[in-house]
Write a protein that holds these residues in place. Structure first.
Motif, mmCIF file in Angstrom:
data_model
loop_
_atom_site.group_PDB
_atom_site.id
_atom_site.type_symbol
_atom_site.label_atom_id
_atom_site.label_comp_id
_atom_site.label_asym_id
_atom_site.label_seq_id
_atom_site.Cartn_x
_atom_site.Cartn_y
_atom_site.Cartn_z
ATOM 1 N N THR A 271 0.829 -1.210 0.000
ATOM 2 C CA THR A 271 0.000 0.000 0.000
ATOM 3 C C THR A 271 0.858 1.253 0.000
ATOM 4 O O THR A 271 0.576 2.205 -0.746
ATOM 5 C CB THR A 271 -0.937 -0.005 1.223
ATOM 6 O OG1 THR A 271 -1.851 -1.085 1.051
ATOM 7 C CG2 THR A 271 -1.739 1.273 1.311
ATOM 8 N N GLU A 272 1.911 1.278 0.797
ATOM 9 C CA GLU A 272 2.723 2.493 0.886
ATOM 10 C C GLU A 272 3.459 2.797 -0.415
ATOM 11 O O GLU A 272 3.487 3.935 -0.873
ATOM 12 C CB GLU A 272 3.714 2.407 2.056
ATOM 13 C CG GLU A 272 3.075 2.580 3.418
ATOM 14 C CD GLU A 272 2.045 3.713 3.498
ATOM 15 O OE1 GLU A 272 2.243 4.752 2.846
ATOM 16 O OE2 GLU A 272 1.029 3.542 4.184
ATOM 17 N N THR A 273 4.073 1.771 -1.012
ATOM 18 C CA THR A 273 4.815 2.032 -2.251
ATOM 19 C C THR A 273 3.862 2.345 -3.403
ATOM 20 O O THR A 273 4.168 3.157 -4.268
ATOM 21 C CB THR A 273 5.738 0.850 -2.602
ATOM 22 O OG1 THR A 273 4.954 -0.351 -2.683
ATOM 23 C CG2 THR A 273 6.825 0.658 -1.554
ATOM 24 N N LEU A 274 2.693 1.729 -3.384
ATOM 25 C CA LEU A 274 1.708 2.028 -4.427
ATOM 26 C C LEU A 274 1.203 3.465 -4.313
ATOM 27 O O LEU A 274 0.980 4.144 -5.318
ATOM 28 C CB LEU A 274 0.526 1.061 -4.330
ATOM 29 C CG LEU A 274 0.789 -0.368 -4.825
ATOM 30 C CD1 LEU A 274 -0.275 -1.327 -4.303
ATOM 31 C CD2 LEU A 274 0.804 -0.409 -6.354
ATOM 32 N N ARG A 275 1.024 3.942 -3.099
ATOM 33 C CA ARG A 275 0.546 5.313 -2.903
ATOM 34 C C ARG A 275 1.591 6.320 -3.371
ATOM 35 O O ARG A 275 1.265 7.311 -4.018
ATOM 36 C CB ARG A 275 0.203 5.551 -1.426
ATOM 37 C CG ARG A 275 -1.095 4.872 -1.051
ATOM 38 C CD ARG A 275 -1.344 4.835 0.443
ATOM 39 N NE ARG A 275 -2.673 4.283 0.672
ATOM 40 C CZ ARG A 275 -3.601 4.837 1.446
ATOM 41 N NH1 ARG A 275 -3.337 5.942 2.107
ATOM 42 N NH2 ARG A 275 -4.785 4.287 1.571
ATOM 43 N N ARG A 276 2.834 6.059 -3.034
ATOM 44 C CA ARG A 276 3.905 6.945 -3.505
ATOM 45 C C ARG A 276 3.961 6.924 -5.026
ATOM 46 O O ARG A 276 4.191 7.948 -5.661
ATOM 47 C CB ARG A 276 5.245 6.515 -2.912
ATOM 48 C CG ARG A 276 5.736 7.522 -1.927
ATOM 49 C CD ARG A 276 7.151 7.305 -1.442
ATOM 50 N NE ARG A 276 7.753 6.044 -1.752
ATOM 51 C CZ ARG A 276 8.306 5.243 -0.831
ATOM 52 N NH1 ARG A 276 8.300 5.585 0.431
ATOM 53 N NH2 ARG A 276 8.873 4.129 -1.194
ATOM 54 N N HIS B 55 -3.375 9.625 2.825
ATOM 55 C CA HIS B 55 -2.015 9.538 3.351
ATOM 56 C C HIS B 55 -1.027 8.916 2.365
ATOM 57 O O HIS B 55 -1.289 7.897 1.756
ATOM 58 C CB HIS B 55 -1.996 8.717 4.638
ATOM 59 C CG HIS B 55 -0.616 8.504 5.153
ATOM 60 N ND1 HIS B 55 0.081 9.476 5.831
ATOM 61 C CD2 HIS B 55 0.239 7.454 5.036
ATOM 62 C CE1 HIS B 55 1.289 9.024 6.120
ATOM 63 N NE2 HIS B 55 1.411 7.799 5.654
ATOM 64 N N PHE B 56 0.136 9.555 2.220
ATOM 65 C CA PHE B 56 1.239 8.894 1.518
ATOM 66 C C PHE B 56 2.555 9.297 2.169
ATOM 67 O O PHE B 56 2.690 10.353 2.764
ATOM 68 C CB PHE B 56 1.244 9.209 0.020
ATOM 69 C CG PHE B 56 1.388 10.659 -0.319
ATOM 70 C CD1 PHE B 56 0.273 11.489 -0.389
ATOM 71 C CD2 PHE B 56 2.631 11.216 -0.603
ATOM 72 C CE1 PHE B 56 0.388 12.830 -0.719
ATOM 73 C CE2 PHE B 56 2.764 12.559 -0.942
ATOM 74 C CZ PHE B 56 1.641 13.366 -0.992
ATOM 75 N N GLU B 57 3.529 8.400 2.068
ATOM 76 C CA GLU B 57 4.835 8.590 2.706
ATOM 77 C C GLU B 57 5.663 9.594 1.924
ATOM 78 O O GLU B 57 5.476 9.783 0.725
ATOM 79 C CB GLU B 57 5.600 7.258 2.738
ATOM 80 C CG GLU B 57 4.890 6.136 3.437
ATOM 81 C CD GLU B 57 5.136 6.131 4.942
ATOM 82 O OE1 GLU B 57 6.165 6.679 5.367
ATOM 83 O OE2 GLU B 57 4.286 5.583 5.671
#
Lengths: 307, 307
Positions: free
Chosen positions: A252-257, B298-300
């Motif tokens: 989820t985190e890498t996809l959002r970035r 939210h995103f990193e």
């Protein structure tokens, strides 16, 4: 982290309220690979005609793009001609000349078969499937499609979707594919067709990423001077897949970035004609605009609710 | 932190693909004050007719809404009748009966004149101006407007805008008001007309807050079951102004939180007909959905860019 794209390398003629450009560099694989090249080495499978300027290929090479899979065939290059009104949201296609693209049958050079990240540009779903056949052990296969295939080659498309991990579509295509008007329902229906993730592109309104358990909403950067939206979707996909390819894993985190970086890259493309803005953009501009997205979307946590 | 709203209290008849409701509670001041009442005590200036059910007023009172400024006049209550198609984005107005609203001339009870936060609902711009005349020292005056006034009462509207700190409009209205299609240019043009801030509402695509130096993009919560979008804009404004009224000051951070809370409240309203969902929603549901917005957006931060 090898990234492969199969799609069109084309010559576009584009008319907007701000001017007319004829036979400029275009095509889904061109926008995708240029955008992705800022992040990861990218391999291209495409076909051009005898008339395709060597300078365009030299430009892609200079960006580190691997062109071993680009063949030059007898005949003319694929051409697209479109016009945008003042709304600059949807192109009216004036002319499409498939030319050498008509008999395009993607064949991967041996070394491309190790690609870990694959982007199937908007070509016939059977050709997309043929590409998947040739890749040995991809970590993630993403695809784009369009109304033409959704209507005209639906069974082949549904077959391809079963082999795709992530689908990029715009909201109109998502509705057409699923028969659901509500975008949440449309996304869920697509997730039932095979892909584990779907990205719904909404032009100037941004994009949504739907996973089984999570949804992410990414705005588009509000831009005062939009000159030419051609290629914005493929540029988005290129930034997305390029960022993902250099991440250690897909979550989820890498996809959002990746979503945000897709939006960053697309926001540059629309600022000038063709690939003009992507030609000159720098890594530090890219970083700065990523930070702009942070500011654009940032809000503080909720304090006490008094009444 | 006193909050004042001037607008309509109405009986709506609404047809959607999911059903038809006749003579249900509606009106801009109703949606606004109900939504705002979760955060701040809210004072209403409006007019109803002899036929307006006392039960509706009792409901607002039970929510802590101050109704001293609501007068009951001879005649029938303002009625609006509309229909939504499957797209559920824009209502087709089938009938508007002004009734007692025809001769509405907002008069503030003495204690309302100390209001610090003022929301001028979508009424004639001259009436909006009359309200501002009666408030002693407001901290922030916000207004809503619509195509009817933009076209029909433009000079009066431009005069009112000079006295307004924040304007709520949808994107179509922003374009109509300014003659600019591009939404960034339209927003800038509105900021040149008087308001220091403008909120551009984009329905299911969320909302944008433009300040001189900052822009904030707030998505709408993707909702699978949208039943009735009536009142979503006024509910948004109510959540926005209610949250702002309990903040210690008006700045970028508090305005952004207000945007998100506006979206939170609007996302409840559309889930059922009329005010049905707002009647039953709890503070803990509101808090939970605010957190959902955090997760939705939210995103990193960006790691190293390798290529």
């Amino acid at each position: 982290m090898s990234l492969l794209v199969v799609g069109s390398v084309a010559l576009d003629s584009v008319e907007t309220p701000f001017g007319l450009k004829e036979d400029v560099l275009g095509g889904s694989a061109t926008y995708f690979s240029t955008s992705a090249s800022f992040f990861a080495p990218t391999q291209v499978v495409a076909v051009v005609g005898e008339d395709f300027p060597q300078a365009h290929l030299d430009f892609l090479k200079a960006r580190g793009v691997d062109l071993e899979g680009v063949t030059r065939e007898k005949g003319r290059t694929f051409r697209w001609k479109g016009r945008y009104g003042f709304q600059l949201n949807e192109a009216e296609t004036l002319d499409t000349q498939l030319n050498v693209f008509q008999s395009f049958s993607p064949r991967l050079p041996e070394k491309y078969r190790d690609a870990q990240y694959v982007f199937l540009g908007n070509i016939h779903p059977e050709l997309q499937s043929q590409v998947v056949d040739q890749v040995k052990a991809p970590k993630l296969v993403a695809a784009d499609t369009m109304n033409f295939w959704i209507n005209g080659s639906r069974p082949a498309l549904l077959k391809t979707l079963k082999r795709v991990n992530l689908l990029f579509v715009n909201d109109g295509e998502a509705r057409q594919l699923t028969g659901e008007h509500n975008i949440v329902r449309a996304a869920r229906a697509i997730l039932d067709m095979g892909p584990q993730r779907v990205v719904i592109k909404r032009g100037e309104y941004g994009a949504l990423l739907f996973e089984k358990e999570h949804t992410f909403a990414c705005p588009a950067m509000p831009i005062a001077d939009v000159f030419d939206p051609t290629g914005a979707g493929d540029t988005f996909a290129g930034g997305f897949m390029g960022t993902l390819a250099i991440a250690s894993q897909v979550n989820t985190e890498t996809l959002r970035r990746a979503m945000v970086m897709g939006s960053v890259m697309a926001s540059f493309t629309v600022e000038k004609f063709s690939l003009e803005r992507l030609r000159e953009v720098t890594r530090s501009e890219i970083r700065a605009r990523f930070s702009d997205f942070k500011r654009l979307t940032h809000f503080e946590d909720l304090g006490p609710l008094e009444g």
